[in-house]
Scaffold this motif. Structure first.
Motif, PDB file in Angstrom:
ATOM      1  N   ASP A 123      33.124 -66.021  55.034  1.00  0.00           N
ATOM      2  CA  ASP A 123      33.909 -66.577  56.134  1.00  0.00           C
ATOM      3  C   ASP A 123      33.501 -68.025  56.383  1.00  0.00           C
ATOM      4  OD1 ASP A 123      31.525 -66.567  57.587  1.00  0.00           O
ATOM      5  OD2 ASP A 123      32.030 -64.775  58.748  1.00  0.00           O
ATOM      6  N   ALA A 124      34.064 -68.639  57.423  1.00  0.00           N
ATOM      7  CA  ALA A 124      33.817 -70.055  57.683  1.00  0.00           C
ATOM      8  C   ALA A 124      32.376 -70.340  58.076  1.00  0.00           C
ATOM      9  CB  ALA A 124      34.762 -70.549  58.782  1.00  0.00           C
ATOM     10  N   ARG A 125      31.620 -69.305  58.454  1.00  0.00           N
ATOM     11  CA  ARG A 125      30.206 -69.471  58.814  1.00  0.00           C
ATOM     12  C   ARG A 125      29.299 -69.058  57.656  1.00  0.00           C
ATOM     13  NH1 ARG A 125      29.369 -66.812  64.648  1.00  0.00           N
ATOM     14  NH2 ARG A 125      27.324 -67.803  64.355  1.00  0.00           N
ATOM     15  N   TYR A 126      29.865 -68.973  56.466  1.00  0.00           N
ATOM     16  CA  TYR A 126      29.125 -68.685  55.238  1.00  0.00           C
ATOM     17  C   TYR A 126      28.513 -67.277  55.247  1.00  0.00           C
ATOM     18  CZ  TYR A 126      29.560 -73.738  54.814  1.00  0.00           C
ATOM     19  OH  TYR A 126      30.056 -75.024  54.762  1.00  0.00           O
TER      20      TYR A 126
ATOM     21  N   LEU B 245      24.773 -72.233  49.961  1.00  0.00           N
ATOM     22  CA  LEU B 245      26.100 -72.833  49.899  1.00  0.00           C
ATOM     23  C   LEU B 245      26.336 -73.889  50.971  1.00  0.00           C
ATOM     24  CD1 LEU B 245      28.515 -72.483  48.064  1.00  0.00           C
ATOM     25  CD2 LEU B 245      29.533 -70.969  49.772  1.00  0.00           C
ATOM     26  N   ARG B 246      25.886 -73.639  52.200  1.00  0.00           N
ATOM     27  CA  ARG B 246      26.197 -74.570  53.280  1.00  0.00           C
ATOM     28  C   ARG B 246      25.740 -76.000  52.984  1.00  0.00           C
ATOM     29  NH1 ARG B 246      27.117 -74.267  58.933  1.00  0.00           N
ATOM     30  NH2 ARG B 246      26.725 -72.014  58.958  1.00  0.00           N
ATOM     31  N   PRO B 247      24.459 -76.244  52.651  1.00  0.00           N
ATOM     32  CA  PRO B 247      24.060 -77.635  52.392  1.00  0.00           C
ATOM     33  C   PRO B 247      24.766 -78.245  51.192  1.00  0.00           C
ATOM     34  CG  PRO B 247      22.276 -76.109  51.871  1.00  0.00           C
ATOM     35  CD  PRO B 247      23.307 -75.323  52.584  1.00  0.00           C
TER      36      PRO B 247
ATOM     37  N   VAL C 146      16.443 -73.363  48.030  1.00  0.00           N
ATOM     38  CA  VAL C 146      16.564 -73.902  49.384  1.00  0.00           C
ATOM     39  C   VAL C 146      15.206 -73.850  50.067  1.00  0.00           C
ATOM     40  CG1 VAL C 146      17.757 -73.682  51.600  1.00  0.00           C
ATOM     41  CG2 VAL C 146      18.934 -73.074  49.488  1.00  0.00           C
ATOM     42  N   ALA C 147      14.931 -74.885  50.877  1.00  0.00           N
ATOM     43  CA  ALA C 147      13.686 -74.918  51.650  1.00  0.00           C
ATOM     44  C   ALA C 147      13.971 -75.585  52.992  1.00  0.00           C
ATOM     45  CB  ALA C 147      12.604 -75.692  50.894  1.00  0.00           C
ATOM     46  N   PRO C 148      13.162 -75.291  54.018  1.00  0.00           N
ATOM     47  CA  PRO C 148      13.339 -75.975  55.309  1.00  0.00           C
ATOM     48  C   PRO C 148      13.131 -77.479  55.140  1.00  0.00           C
ATOM     49  CG  PRO C 148      11.884 -74.076  55.519  1.00  0.00           C
ATOM     50  CD  PRO C 148      12.072 -74.292  54.058  1.00  0.00           C
ATOM     51  N   ASP C 149      13.913 -78.255  55.864  1.00  0.00           N
ATOM     52  CA  ASP C 149      13.784 -79.715  55.810  1.00  0.00           C
ATOM     53  C   ASP C 149      12.980 -80.169  57.026  1.00  0.00           C
ATOM     54  OD1 ASP C 149      13.988 -82.398  55.483  1.00  0.00           O
ATOM     55  OD2 ASP C 149      16.175 -82.482  55.376  1.00  0.00           O
ATOM     56  N   ASP C 150      11.679 -80.407  56.808  1.00  0.00           N
ATOM     57  CA  ASP C 150      10.805 -80.801  57.918  1.00  0.00           C
ATOM     58  C   ASP C 150      10.436 -82.289  57.851  1.00  0.00           C
ATOM     59  OD1 ASP C 150       9.247 -80.703  55.684  1.00  0.00           O
ATOM     60  OD2 ASP C 150       7.741 -79.334  56.500  1.00  0.00           O
TER      61      ASP C 150
END
Length: 723
Positions: free
Chosen positions: A514-517, A656-658, A419-423
């Motif tokens: 939970d729902a907020r990962y 997981l989120r993305p 994972v990396a920041p999306d800039d």
């Protein structure tokens, strides 16, 4: 016909090649074969049972002996799955109580008492030094005797085998399908293609072989058979040389080139000479793999063959003795001069590369007019690009965020994820939507137009296999991004591994989010039991193979996500062990049986990634309380050793989120385009089937479907990718 080729047909197509032999009275043997199959979750179709019944009993028995090991391996039932705790999932102790019992046993054993006391004196106890920790305390037969027989229920898996044609026809058809695949194949399937290509080198060949790795494998077989090579770039020769040296034709890792006999050297040099003589511009491709070409030149000795001077130019470019301007350098010069339209115009000569460059070109373009010119160029070349490129770019554009920020997931060809920041700057919405419409129109134009399309509604959320590396070999495995419903009260994961040379410890774990990962709890060797479920116990060495299980009660799971993972704690990697696989079973709440029951296996997937932590899939609870599985097929880099949930849970949370929120291109999208094009689409939920032939999309071929129907299941889902 070798037994392996017959096994490949069954494994890839669920079709049983027609056995050789005359007519006879094989009904009894056929019914016995069917009963044996049902014990592993397979069954003969009515047509196949009838066909086998008309053969001699000896022919049926021979077929059964050849087929049963194949289907058992597909379900993971070809090995013995023992569990540390003999009564698992019953009577799993509290973790600290279990550790304390292991310590007490070590202190009461005269052989280990003194050494254990010494370690206690230092204030630390290593669980791995306790004699009863990490190794089975009972035999597999003792495990079986401790469990009642499986209670069969209607929800148990039944995979139907269908009748096939003559063996050579089935083998030839499978070869053509794999060799002509529009998407890259996974390593396991590529190995199968190698065996098929060697057998079919003198037979019919696919009209086109669009994937370069597949072409290298086919060329390897053609070279052995003395057939002409299929080459259109100099890199095709490099891929073939890697395959001949036992390396990967994907060119993703170094391959030490072997000494090659003169006939092979002549064939490779002649191929290179012909390619460069026909188009000197092909020399520009050498720069991408200059070091590999230098090493290959040391093996081919091009200076010994003056009759092929153009082949020698390839190695001169690799050594820097000759110049060959690359395509990319021209594009970069134009972009450096802020001439985005000019760069797009040059890229039109390479349609796939232009489509893959759209994001960068649109971000770089300074004016709406320039952006419109880029889109117009993409519209012109889209009909010339490969279908999987069009689909992949369509999925990419659909997932481009409207604002800067957020997290971006990268997944490489080996399944490694990070994972990396999306800039990145957002893409202008008018041009993005125009491109989406243009790509959908192009996809719809290439799709077939059957009169009637019959679709299993649960198949609609299966992701398109834009790359074979987005999945793995196994049973019930779907491409990365696919969603499938999970029906059952008990969910049980399993992992099996067998070390090859050194002591190897895999650890099966499950994180509950939970729902907020955010992590709520987990099950692993440090947390053997909880309200949600039980762990079968830690096995720390697998010279004869070892299994670990996690049992979860879905109705009691206090979480939104369940993330199973396999951690390498010590020893060999996933690609180094003799064998390793992961899977899950589903059972009703009252369904007893052994820890591993093949009839309840819903998915079994090979573990062959290059990371230290495997994330096969994630289970998520919907707003209606029902669970679905989302397929990941990912590997994390992890630590060199001692990987465990407590150390990598933060990485899993951010990753997981993305992945969960990404919009994957699925069968549903293609079906929608076909319906918009005039195809009659009917959902089939198990009711009556039409009498005539149809095109059917579903998880398995239903019984009673017209024999002339076109059937697409996960095994040949790549066939829906437009050429």
């Amino acid at each position: 016909m070798s037994q392996r080729l017959a096994q490949l047909v069954v494994r890839h197509t669920l079709r049983l090649p027609r056995p050789a032999g005359g007519p006879g009275q094989g009904a009894v043997a056929a019914r016995q074969f069917d009963v044996a199959l049902m014990a592993t979750g397979f069954k003969l179709s009515a047509g196949l049972l009838e066909s086998l019944s008309g053969l001699s009993a000896a022919a049926v028995v021979h077929t059964a002996v050849r087929t049963l090991p194949t289907v058992r391996e597909m379900a993971g039932d070809h090995v013995r799955h023992n569990a540390y705790f003999i009564d698992f999932p019953a009577n799993v102790p509290d973790t600290e109580d279990f550790w304390r019992a292991c310590l007490v046993e070590a202190l009461t054993d005269p052989a280990t008492r003194d050494a254990t006391l010494d370690r206690l004196g230092a204030g630390v106890v290593d669980l791995l030094t306790l004699p009863s920790y990490g190794s089975y305390q009972h035999t597999y037969d003792e495990l079986l005797s401790a469990h009642d027989a499986l209670i069969s229920v209607a929800g148990d898996r039944v995979t139907v085998l269908h009748p096939g044609g003559p063996a050579e026809e089935e083998i030839g058809a499978l070869y053509l399908a794999l060799a002509g695949s529009p998407t890259p194949l996974g390593e396991d399937v590529l190995s199968d293609l190698r065996a098929l290509a060697a057998h079919c080198a003198d037979g019919p060949q696919p009209e086109t072989i669009p994937v370069r790795e597949n072409r290298a494998v086919v060329n390897e077989a053609r070279l052995t058979a003395g057939a002409p090579l299929l080459l259109d770039t100099v890199t095709d020769v490099l891929r073939l040389a890697c395959a001949l040296s036992g390396g990967s034709p994907a060119l993703q890792e170094p391959t030490p080139f072997r000494t090659m006999p003169r006939p092979v050297r002549r064939a490779l040099l002649a191929g290179l000479d012909s390619l460069v003589a026909g188009s000197p511009a092909r020399l520009a491709d050498v720069h991408a793999h200059r070091e590999r070409w230098k090493r290959l030149g040391e093996r081919l000795h091009p200076h010994e063959y003056p009759r092929w001077p153009h082949a020698a130019e390839v190695f001169a470019v690799a050594r820097g003795e000759s110049a060959a301007r690359t395509f990319d350098s021209r594009v970069e010069e134009l972009l450096a001069a802020d001439d985005v339209v000019g760069a797009a115009r040059v890229l039109e000569a390479a349609p796939g590369r232009l489509l893959r460059s759209l994001d960068r070109l649109l971000r770089t373009a300074a004016t709406p007019q320039d952006r419109d010119a880029v889109v117009a160029a993409a519209e012109r070349v889209a009909p010339k690009a490969a279908g999987r490129v069009v689909l992949a770019v369509r999925e990419h554009l659909d997932n481009r965020p409207a604002t800067r920020g957020g997290r971006r997931v990268f997944v490489n060809r080996s399944g490694r994820a990070w994972v990396a920041p999306d800039d990145r700057r957002p893409l202008p919405d008018p041009q993005r939507r125009r491109l989406l419409d243009a790509l959908d129109a192009e996809i719809g134009r290439r799709l077939p137009s059957p009169e009637r399309l019959l679709v299993d509604p649960e198949f609609l959320d299966v992701a398109l296999p834009l790359s074979g590396r987005a999945t793995t070999a196994g049973l019930g495995v779907l491409p990365r991004g696919s969603a499938s419903r999970v029906d059952g009260e008990l969910l049980r994961f399993f992992v099996y591994w067998k070390q090859a040379r050194e002591t190897t410890d895999f650890d099966l774990s499950a994180i509950l989010l939970d729902a907020r990962y955010r992590t709520k709890s987990w099950l692993d060797y440090t947390a053997l039991s909880s309200l949600e479920g039980e762990h079968s116990g830690d096995i720390t060495s697998a010279p004869d193979g070892a299994s670990e299980f996690i049992n979860l009660r879905l109705d009691k799971a206090r979480c939104a996500f369940i993330v199973p993972q396999v951690n390498i704690f010590a020893g060999e990697g996933f690609e180094e062990v003799e064998e390793s696989f992961f899977g899950f079973m589903l059972r009703d709440g009252e369904q007893l049986g052994r820890p591993f029951e093949p009839r309840t296996v819903r998915m079994k997937s090979e573990l062959r990634g290059r990371g230290k932590v495997a994330l096969p899939l994630v289970f998520r609870r919907g707003n209606d309380g029902r669970w679905t599985a989302l397929w990941l097929h990912l590997y994390l880099r992890g630590m060199p050793d001692a990987n465990r949930v407590a150390a990598n849970r933060a990485t899993v949370e951010s990753l997981l989120r993305p992945l969960v929120e990404r919009r994957y291109l699925t069968v549903r999208h293609l079906v929608g385009l076909m319906a918009a094009g005039g195809t009659e689409v009917t959902e089939h939920d198990g009711g009556a089937l039409p009498e005539g032939p149809v095109t059917y999309l579903g998880s398995t071929r239903p019984e009673g479907l017209h024999p002339d129907s076109v059937v697409v299941t996960p095994g040949n889902l790549r066939d829906v990718i437009p050429a």
